[in-house]
Design a protein around this motif. Structure first.
Motif, PDB file in Angstrom:
ATOM      1  N   THR A  22      32.548  38.213  42.289  1.00 39.84           N
ATOM      2  CA  THR A  22      31.869  37.062  42.511  1.00 39.84           C
ATOM      3  C   THR A  22      31.740  36.246  43.693  1.00 39.84           C
ATOM      4  O   THR A  22      31.651  36.377  44.615  1.00 39.84           O
ATOM      5  N   LEU A  23      33.653  36.453  43.948  1.00 37.92           N
ATOM      6  CA  LEU A  23      34.174  36.062  45.339  1.00 37.92           C
ATOM      7  C   LEU A  23      34.188  36.781  46.269  1.00 37.92           C
ATOM      8  O   LEU A  23      34.110  36.663  47.896  1.00 37.92           O
ATOM      9  N   GLY A  24      33.879  38.195  46.082  1.00 36.97           N
ATOM     10  CA  GLY A  24      34.098  39.644  47.020  1.00 36.97           C
ATOM     11  C   GLY A  24      35.670  39.766  47.436  1.00 36.97           C
ATOM     12  O   GLY A  24      35.614  39.975  48.237  1.00 36.97           O
ATOM     13  N   ILE A  25      36.776  39.153  46.686  1.00 36.27           N
ATOM     14  CA  ILE A  25      37.660  39.619  46.610  1.00 36.27           C
ATOM     15  C   ILE A  25      38.137  41.332  47.190  1.00 36.27           C
ATOM     16  O   ILE A  25      37.626  41.785  46.090  1.00 36.27           O
ATOM     17  N   ASP A  42      32.115  33.145  53.265  1.00 33.45           N
ATOM     18  CA  ASP A  42      30.821  33.487  53.373  1.00 33.45           C
ATOM     19  C   ASP A  42      30.713  32.048  52.372  1.00 33.45           C
ATOM     20  O   ASP A  42      30.728  31.035  52.356  1.00 33.45           O
ATOM     21  N   GLU A  43      28.625  32.363  52.115  1.00 33.91           N
ATOM     22  CA  GLU A  43      27.866  31.226  51.456  1.00 33.91           C
ATOM     23  C   GLU A  43      28.783  31.070  50.268  1.00 33.91           C
ATOM     24  O   GLU A  43      28.627  29.899  49.439  1.00 33.91           O
ATOM     25  N   ARG A  44      29.968  32.052  49.562  1.00 36.81           N
ATOM     26  CA  ARG A  44      30.092  31.716  48.222  1.00 36.81           C
ATOM     27  C   ARG A  44      31.510  31.338  48.423  1.00 36.81           C
ATOM     28  O   ARG A  44      32.311  31.214  47.315  1.00 36.81           O
ATOM     29  N   THR A  45      31.860  31.323  49.265  1.00 34.59           N
ATOM     30  CA  THR A  45      33.393  30.808  49.131  1.00 34.59           C
ATOM     31  C   THR A  45      33.396  29.562  50.755  1.00 34.59           C
ATOM     32  O   THR A  45      34.486  29.268  50.431  1.00 34.59           O
ATOM     33  N   MET A  46      32.541  28.951  51.059  1.00 35.44           N
ATOM     34  CA  MET A  46      32.809  28.023  51.971  1.00 35.44           C
ATOM     35  C   MET A  46      32.062  27.183  50.670  1.00 35.44           C
ATOM     36  O   MET A  46      31.426  26.609  50.123  1.00 35.44           O
ATOM     37  N   GLY A  55      39.804  26.072  46.774  1.00 38.40           N
ATOM     38  CA  GLY A  55      39.405  26.307  45.537  1.00 38.40           C
ATOM     39  C   GLY A  55      39.375  27.409  45.984  1.00 38.40           C
ATOM     40  O   GLY A  55      40.024  28.819  45.308  1.00 38.40           O
ATOM     41  N   ALA A  56      39.110  28.492  46.705  1.00 34.41           N
ATOM     42  CA  ALA A  56      38.234  30.094  46.954  1.00 34.41           C
ATOM     43  C   ALA A  56      39.658  30.338  47.072  1.00 34.41           C
ATOM     44  O   ALA A  56      40.206  31.481  47.086  1.00 34.41           O
ATOM     45  N   ALA A  58      43.038  29.059  47.040  1.00 32.77           N
ATOM     46  CA  ALA A  58      43.470  29.113  45.927  1.00 32.77           C
ATOM     47  C   ALA A  58      43.400  30.678  44.742  1.00 32.77           C
ATOM     48  O   ALA A  58      44.127  30.936  44.382  1.00 32.77           O
ATOM     49  N   ALA A  59      42.692  30.235  44.273  1.00 35.26           N
ATOM     50  CA  ALA A  59      41.299  32.143  43.686  1.00 35.26           C
ATOM     51  C   ALA A  59      42.036  33.162  44.387  1.00 35.26           C
ATOM     52  O   ALA A  59      42.187  33.988  43.491  1.00 35.26           O
ATOM     53  N   LEU A  60      42.110  32.729  45.719  1.00 36.92           N
ATOM     54  CA  LEU A  60      42.623  34.197  46.636  1.00 36.92           C
ATOM     55  C   LEU A  60      44.077  34.465  45.846  1.00 36.92           C
ATOM     56  O   LEU A  60      44.536  35.684  45.670  1.00 36.92           O
ATOM     57  N   ALA A  61      44.636  33.456  46.016  1.00 35.04           N
ATOM     58  CA  ALA A  61      46.494  33.537  45.913  1.00 35.04           C
ATOM     59  C   ALA A  61      46.387  34.044  44.221  1.00 35.04           C
ATOM     60  O   ALA A  61      47.145  34.592  44.042  1.00 35.04           O
ATOM     61  N   GLU A  62      46.040  33.174  43.459  1.00 34.66           N
ATOM     62  CA  GLU A  62      46.307  33.492  42.480  1.00 34.66           C
ATOM     63  C   GLU A  62      45.202  34.951  41.688  1.00 34.66           C
ATOM     64  O   GLU A  62      46.354  35.377  40.739  1.00 34.66           O
TER      65      GLU A  62
END
Length: 140
Positions: A22-25, A42-46, A55-56, A58-62
């Motif tokens: 969902t976040l495009g990682i 982008d609009e998903r992570t801003m 929080g985005a 942190a999601a990438l880090a986790e």
């Protein structure tokens, strides 16, 4: 260091229909002692002010630390997050952020990972630390 076979394609496929997708990682590299990935700003992570949402980050880090932890344990073992912290150093407004996770500690029941997130100009955006618990997997 890695105990499980892995390819970038396998890591990415394991994330289908999850927050990661969902976040495009995207996973971009697995080295001898690190794992890397990137996430679009982008609009998903801003957040509403047009900046990368903390929080985005942190999601990438986790995502990166958790994937690294999983690859470091034997089959039949899982890793679950216990604690994550993130220090947001500077804003990101567009493009991609790139994270690199390196293991700081691997014990019998815990692992600690350091994740550095930078922008495309190599400016430090976020510093994060993830602690995971190592447990036997449970059959459902």
């Amino acid at each position: 260091m890695w105990k499980k076979p892995h390819t970038l394609e396998e890591l990415q496929a394991a994330c289908t229909s999850t927050l990661v997708q969902t976040l495009g990682i995207e996973f971009t590299a697995v080295g001898e002692d690190y794992i890397e990935g990137r996430m679009p700003v982008d609009e998903r992570t801003m957040q509403p002010m047009g900046l990368l949402h903390g929080g985005a980050s942190a999601a990438l880090a986790e995502t990166l630390g958790g994937a690294g932890a999983y690859l470091c344990v034997e089959e039949g073992t899982i890793c679950v997050g216990l604690e994550i912290n993130a220090n947001h150093i500077r804003p990101a407004r567009r493009g991609w952020v790139i994270g690199r996770a390196t293991r700081l500690h691997q014990g019998r029941t815990t692992q600690v990972w350091n994740i550095m997130i930078r922008d495309e100009q190599d400016q430090l955006i976020c510093v994060s630390r993830l602690t995971v618990a190592v447990r036997p997997s449970v059959q459902r």
